[in-house]
Design a protein around this motif. Structure first.
Motif, PDB file in Angstrom:
ATOM      1  N   LEU A 135       0.818  -1.205   0.000  1.00 48.24           N
ATOM      2  CA  LEU A 135       0.000   0.000   0.000  1.00 48.24           C
ATOM      3  C   LEU A 135       0.855   1.259   0.000  1.00 48.24           C
ATOM      4  O   LEU A 135       2.005   1.247   0.446  1.00 48.24           O
ATOM      5  CB  LEU A 135      -0.915   0.021   1.230  1.00 48.24           C
ATOM      6  N   VAL A 136       0.269   2.357  -0.478  1.00 47.55           N
ATOM      7  CA  VAL A 136       0.905   3.675  -0.434  1.00 47.55           C
ATOM      8  C   VAL A 136       0.007   4.579   0.404  1.00 47.55           C
ATOM      9  O   VAL A 136      -1.172   4.764   0.100  1.00 47.55           O
ATOM     10  CB  VAL A 136       1.083   4.249  -1.848  1.00 47.55           C
ATOM     11  N   ASN A 137       0.551   5.139   1.467  1.00 48.10           N
ATOM     12  CA  ASN A 137      -0.281   5.864   2.436  1.00 48.10           C
ATOM     13  C   ASN A 137      -0.957   7.107   1.862  1.00 48.10           C
ATOM     14  O   ASN A 137      -1.994   7.539   2.366  1.00 48.10           O
ATOM     15  CB  ASN A 137       0.527   6.237   3.683  1.00 48.10           C
ATOM     16  N   THR A 138      -0.400   7.700   0.791  1.00 48.86           N
ATOM     17  CA  THR A 138      -1.011   8.910   0.249  1.00 48.86           C
ATOM     18  C   THR A 138      -2.381   8.664  -0.372  1.00 48.86           C
ATOM     19  O   THR A 138      -3.159   9.606  -0.531  1.00 48.86           O
ATOM     20  CB  THR A 138      -0.078   9.565  -0.795  1.00 48.86           C
ATOM     21  N   PHE A 139      -2.699   7.420  -0.685  1.00 53.84           N
ATOM     22  CA  PHE A 139      -4.040   7.106  -1.179  1.00 53.84           C
ATOM     23  C   PHE A 139      -5.052   6.982  -0.040  1.00 53.84           C
ATOM     24  O   PHE A 139      -6.258   6.906  -0.277  1.00 53.84           O
ATOM     25  CB  PHE A 139      -4.035   5.802  -1.989  1.00 53.84           C
ATOM     26  N   TYR A 140      -4.554   6.948   1.177  1.00 51.94           N
ATOM     27  CA  TYR A 140      -5.420   6.729   2.347  1.00 51.94           C
ATOM     28  C   TYR A 140      -5.170   7.778   3.429  1.00 51.94           C
ATOM     29  O   TYR A 140      -5.422   7.538   4.595  1.00 51.94           O
ATOM     30  CB  TYR A 140      -5.162   5.327   2.916  1.00 51.94           C
ATOM     31  N   PHE A 141      -4.678   8.950   3.014  1.00 55.77           N
ATOM     32  CA  PHE A 141      -4.238   9.952   3.974  1.00 55.77           C
ATOM     33  C   PHE A 141      -5.345  10.372   4.930  1.00 55.77           C
ATOM     34  O   PHE A 141      -5.094  10.628   6.108  1.00 55.77           O
ATOM     35  CB  PHE A 141      -3.684  11.174   3.237  1.00 55.77           C
ATOM     36  N   SER A 142      -6.577  10.453   4.445  1.00 55.10           N
ATOM     37  CA  SER A 142      -7.692  10.899   5.291  1.00 55.10           C
ATOM     38  C   SER A 142      -8.241   9.773   6.163  1.00 55.10           C
ATOM     39  O   SER A 142      -9.122  10.007   6.999  1.00 55.10           O
ATOM     40  CB  SER A 142      -8.826  11.463   4.424  1.00 55.10           C
ATOM     41  N   LYS A 143      -7.735   8.551   5.984  1.00 52.85           N
ATOM     42  CA  LYS A 143      -8.285   7.380   6.672  1.00 52.85           C
ATOM     43  C   LYS A 143      -7.414   6.908   7.834  1.00 52.85           C
ATOM     44  O   LYS A 143      -7.665   5.857   8.421  1.00 52.85           O
ATOM     45  CB  LYS A 143      -8.459   6.224   5.682  1.00 52.85           C
ATOM     46  N   VAL A 144      -6.407   7.706   8.191  1.00 50.42           N
ATOM     47  CA  VAL A 144      -5.432   7.245   9.182  1.00 50.42           C
ATOM     48  C   VAL A 144      -6.071   6.959  10.540  1.00 50.42           C
ATOM     49  O   VAL A 144      -5.606   6.078  11.278  1.00 50.42           O
ATOM     50  CB  VAL A 144      -4.273   8.264   9.312  1.00 50.42           C
ATOM     51  N   ASP A 145      -7.150   7.647  10.880  1.00 49.41           N
ATOM     52  CA  ASP A 145      -7.817   7.423  12.172  1.00 49.41           C
ATOM     53  C   ASP A 145      -9.145   6.678  12.033  1.00 49.41           C
ATOM     54  O   ASP A 145      -9.880   6.547  13.006  1.00 49.41           O
ATOM     55  CB  ASP A 145      -8.083   8.767  12.862  1.00 49.41           C
ATOM     56  N   ASP A 146      -9.439   6.184  10.843  1.00 54.36           N
ATOM     57  CA  ASP A 146     -10.741   5.575  10.550  1.00 54.36           C
ATOM     58  C   ASP A 146     -10.637   4.044  10.584  1.00 54.36           C
ATOM     59  O   ASP A 146     -10.471   3.388   9.551  1.00 54.36           O
ATOM     60  CB  ASP A 146     -11.227   6.056   9.185  1.00 54.36           C
ATOM     61  N   MET A 147     -10.762   3.453  11.773  1.00 54.61           N
ATOM     62  CA  MET A 147     -10.603   2.006  11.882  1.00 54.61           C
ATOM     63  C   MET A 147     -11.746   1.237  11.242  1.00 54.61           C
ATOM     64  O   MET A 147     -11.574   0.084  10.850  1.00 54.61           O
ATOM     65  CB  MET A 147     -10.444   1.605  13.345  1.00 54.61           C
ATOM     66  N   ALA A 148     -12.903   1.883  11.103  1.00 55.70           N
ATOM     67  CA  ALA A 148     -14.007   1.232  10.385  1.00 55.70           C
ATOM     68  C   ALA A 148     -13.606   1.023   8.920  1.00 55.70           C
ATOM     69  O   ALA A 148     -13.918  -0.018   8.315  1.00 55.70           O
ATOM     70  CB  ALA A 148     -15.275   2.081  10.481  1.00 55.70           C
ATOM     71  N   TYR A 149     -12.905   2.003   8.371  1.00 54.38           N
ATOM     72  CA  TYR A 149     -12.424   1.893   6.986  1.00 54.38           C
ATOM     73  C   TYR A 149     -11.445   0.724   6.864  1.00 54.38           C
ATOM     74  O   TYR A 149     -11.546  -0.092   5.945  1.00 54.38           O
ATOM     75  CB  TYR A 149     -11.745   3.186   6.554  1.00 54.38           C
ATOM     76  N   TRP A 150     -10.501   0.643   7.800  1.00 55.48           N
ATOM     77  CA  TRP A 150      -9.492  -0.411   7.713  1.00 55.48           C
ATOM     78  C   TRP A 150     -10.074  -1.786   7.992  1.00 55.48           C
ATOM     79  O   TRP A 150      -9.592  -2.794   7.453  1.00 55.48           O
ATOM     80  CB  TRP A 150      -8.328  -0.102   8.650  1.00 55.48           C
ATOM     81  N   THR A 151     -11.124  -1.845   8.795  1.00 57.99           N
ATOM     82  CA  THR A 151     -11.813  -3.121   8.994  1.00 57.99           C
ATOM     83  C   THR A 151     -12.446  -3.586   7.689  1.00 57.99           C
ATOM     84  O   THR A 151     -12.374  -4.774   7.328  1.00 57.99           O
ATOM     85  CB  THR A 151     -12.891  -2.972  10.091  1.00 57.99           C
ATOM     86  N   GLU A 152     -13.053  -2.646   6.969  1.00 56.75           N
ATOM     87  CA  GLU A 152     -13.650  -2.970   5.679  1.00 56.75           C
ATOM     88  C   GLU A 152     -12.560  -3.326   4.661  1.00 56.75           C
ATOM     89  O   GLU A 152     -12.733  -4.254   3.854  1.00 56.75           O
ATOM     90  CB  GLU A 152     -14.472  -1.785   5.164  1.00 56.75           C
ATOM     91  N   PHE A 153     -11.435  -2.617   4.707  1.00 57.24           N
ATOM     92  CA  PHE A 153     -10.334  -2.900   3.780  1.00 57.24           C
ATOM     93  C   PHE A 153      -9.792  -4.309   4.015  1.00 57.24           C
ATOM     94  O   PHE A 153      -9.515  -5.054   3.060  1.00 57.24           O
ATOM     95  CB  PHE A 153      -9.222  -1.875   3.958  1.00 57.24           C
ATOM     96  N   LYS A 154      -9.648  -4.665   5.274  1.00 52.12           N
ATOM     97  CA  LYS A 154      -9.158  -6.006   5.593  1.00 52.12           C
ATOM     98  C   LYS A 154     -10.135  -7.065   5.082  1.00 52.12           C
ATOM     99  O   LYS A 154      -9.722  -8.124   4.583  1.00 52.12           O
ATOM    100  CB  LYS A 154      -8.984  -6.146   7.109  1.00 52.12           C
ATOM    101  N   LYS A 155     -11.412  -6.777   5.171  1.00 57.08           N
ATOM    102  CA  LYS A 155     -12.434  -7.685   4.642  1.00 57.08           C
ATOM    103  C   LYS A 155     -12.275  -7.838   3.133  1.00 57.08           C
ATOM    104  O   LYS A 155     -12.386  -8.949   2.595  1.00 57.08           O
ATOM    105  CB  LYS A 155     -13.827  -7.149   4.983  1.00 57.08           C
ATOM    106  N   LYS A 156     -12.001  -6.730   2.444  1.00 54.07           N
ATOM    107  CA  LYS A 156     -11.793  -6.768   0.997  1.00 54.07           C
ATOM    108  C   LYS A 156     -10.573  -7.628   0.646  1.00 54.07           C
ATOM    109  O   LYS A 156     -10.585  -8.362  -0.344  1.00 54.07           O
ATOM    110  CB  LYS A 156     -11.588  -5.352   0.460  1.00 54.07           C
ATOM    111  N   CYS A 157      -9.533  -7.537   1.463  1.00 55.80           N
ATOM    112  CA  CYS A 157      -8.339  -8.368   1.252  1.00 55.80           C
ATOM    113  C   CYS A 157      -8.674  -9.846   1.400  1.00 55.80           C
ATOM    114  O   CYS A 157      -8.269 -10.675   0.572  1.00 55.80           O
ATOM    115  CB  CYS A 157      -7.247  -7.985   2.244  1.00 55.80           C
ATOM    116  N   ASP A 158      -9.417 -10.168   2.438  1.00 59.79           N
ATOM    117  CA  ASP A 158      -9.796 -11.557   2.686  1.00 59.79           C
ATOM    118  C   ASP A 158     -10.645 -12.102   1.547  1.00 59.79           C
ATOM    119  O   ASP A 158     -10.464 -13.237   1.100  1.00 59.79           O
ATOM    120  CB  ASP A 158     -10.554 -11.669   4.011  1.00 59.79           C
ATOM    121  N   GLU A 159     -11.565 -11.292   1.065  1.00 60.23           N
ATOM    122  CA  GLU A 159     -12.436 -11.711  -0.035  1.00 60.23           C
ATOM    123  C   GLU A 159     -11.651 -11.954  -1.316  1.00 60.23           C
ATOM    124  O   GLU A 159     -11.975 -12.853  -2.099  1.00 60.23           O
ATOM    125  CB  GLU A 159     -13.515 -10.648  -0.282  1.00 60.23           C
TER     126      GLU A 159
END
Length: 338
Positions: free
Chosen positions: A105-129
């Motif tokens: 990953l490159v953090n600049t694509f997710y700069f606004s999501k650094v404190d959004d754990m709901a986003y990262w939970t969904e992202f992890k789900k996308k990885c698993d899928e």
């Protein structure tokens, strides 16, 4: 304030350090065709292919011509305004479409999501899928880890903490950082040792590696960066050798001073925890015209490294899709030749 004082003490301590020293066995059963086949299973390959998200930066930014002059300003003020293309949440599925199961990953694509754990939970789900794992997170625009001002250095170190936490949550092994700063090679090296040491101490509590890429300036000097690694001498500090990032000094017409990439790769590989296969242009035989991939991968193999080699296509003659496919095909050909 307590934490800030404590962390500043860690940095100051690193400065002082730099200045003073550079199963149980089942009962035997008769072999069957099934378990005989299991015994003869294919061994794990020495090298696998991962995909660096920067290979698709125009896809996610939604433009062929990025306004680099105002890029940092926009990133700091309204980072989501940069994202006018595909949703970065879909990166795991995109990688899987190429038959690749590890992403960088490159953090600049997710700069606004650094404190959004709901986003990262969904992202992890996308990885698993998608059947994809996160190998590392490339971190930029967080301050200079080679800053000569202790307060600014501490701020840069602390800005990386949240990305270490995200890396841990996603199951990554590393964050990639930059050993940048102003001053002479010796001055920046001293500050970089301090900054990387302080950051690595926090990363160690999360079982995350801090790896430095040759990424321009002093860091593109293989001897300089390997010297920093030798001085730090921590298990969770290493390098991410990039095939093509060996420009030490840029001029009006491009790179004015370039370090020998083959020498640089050889110097950085003893500390490598990943490898980045930078590509731009290809000849009619599918070979990258700037870097001899076979020569580099022989150096990588001789170092004893085993693991993922990340595709990082940055060319313009081929589309990002075509460039990724061309780089993947070249790596597969080279792996077969080793």
């Amino acid at each position: 304030m307590k934490n800030k004082t404590k962390n500043l003490a860690i940095v100051c301590s690193a400065i002082f350090l730099f200045s003073t020293t550079f199963g149980c066995k089942d009962k035997e059963t008769k072999p069957t065709e099934a378990n005989a086949t299991e015994v003869q299973a294919e061994p794990e390959p020495d090298f696998k292919i991962s995909l660096a998200q920067w290979s698709l930066h125009r896809t996610f930014f939604g433009t062929e011509n990025i306004d680099w002059k105002n890029f940092t300003k926009t990133l700091m003020e309204s980072p989501d305004d940069l994202l006018k293309g595909k949703d970065p949440m879909e990166f795991p599925a995109i990688a899987a479409s190429y038959g690749i199961n590890s992403i960088e990953l490159v953090n600049t694509f997710y700069f606004s999501k650094v404190d959004d754990m709901a986003y990262w939970t969904e992202f992890k789900k996308k990885c698993d899928e998608a059947g994809v794992s996160v190998g590392l997170i490339m971190c930029d625009a967080l301050g200079n880890l080679g800053d000569d001002d202790p307060e600014k250095l501490l701020a840069a170190v602390e800005k990386h903490y949240k990305w270490i936490d995200i890396a841990k949550f996603l199951g990554a092994h590393s964050i990639r950082v930059n050993a940048a700063g102003e001053g002479t090679p010796e001055e920046v090296a001293k500050s970089a040792v301090n900054g990387l040491t302080a950051l690595a101490k926090y990363a160690a509590t999360k079982d995350i590696n801090v790896i430095v890429e040759n990424h321009g300036g002093h860091s593109s000097n293989g001897a300089w960066l390997s010297g920093i690694m030798k001085t730090i001498n921590m298990d969770n500090v290493g390098t991410l050798p990039d095939f093509g990032n060996f420009c030490i000094e840029r001029g009006p017409e491009g790179c004015a001073k370039e370090y020998d990439r083959y020498v640089g790769i050889k110097e950085l590989m003893p500390y490598a925890k990943g490898v980045s296969a930078k590509s731009h242009e290809f000849d009619e035989d599918g070979n990258e015209i700037h870097s001899d991939f076979l020569k580099i991968m022989k150096i990588v193999k001789e170092s004893g490294f085993k693991g993922y080699v990340g595709i990082e296509y940055e060319g313009s003659e081929l589309s990002e899709d075509e460039g990724i496919k061309a780089t993947k095909a070249l790596l597969e050909k080279v792996f077969a030749q080793l």
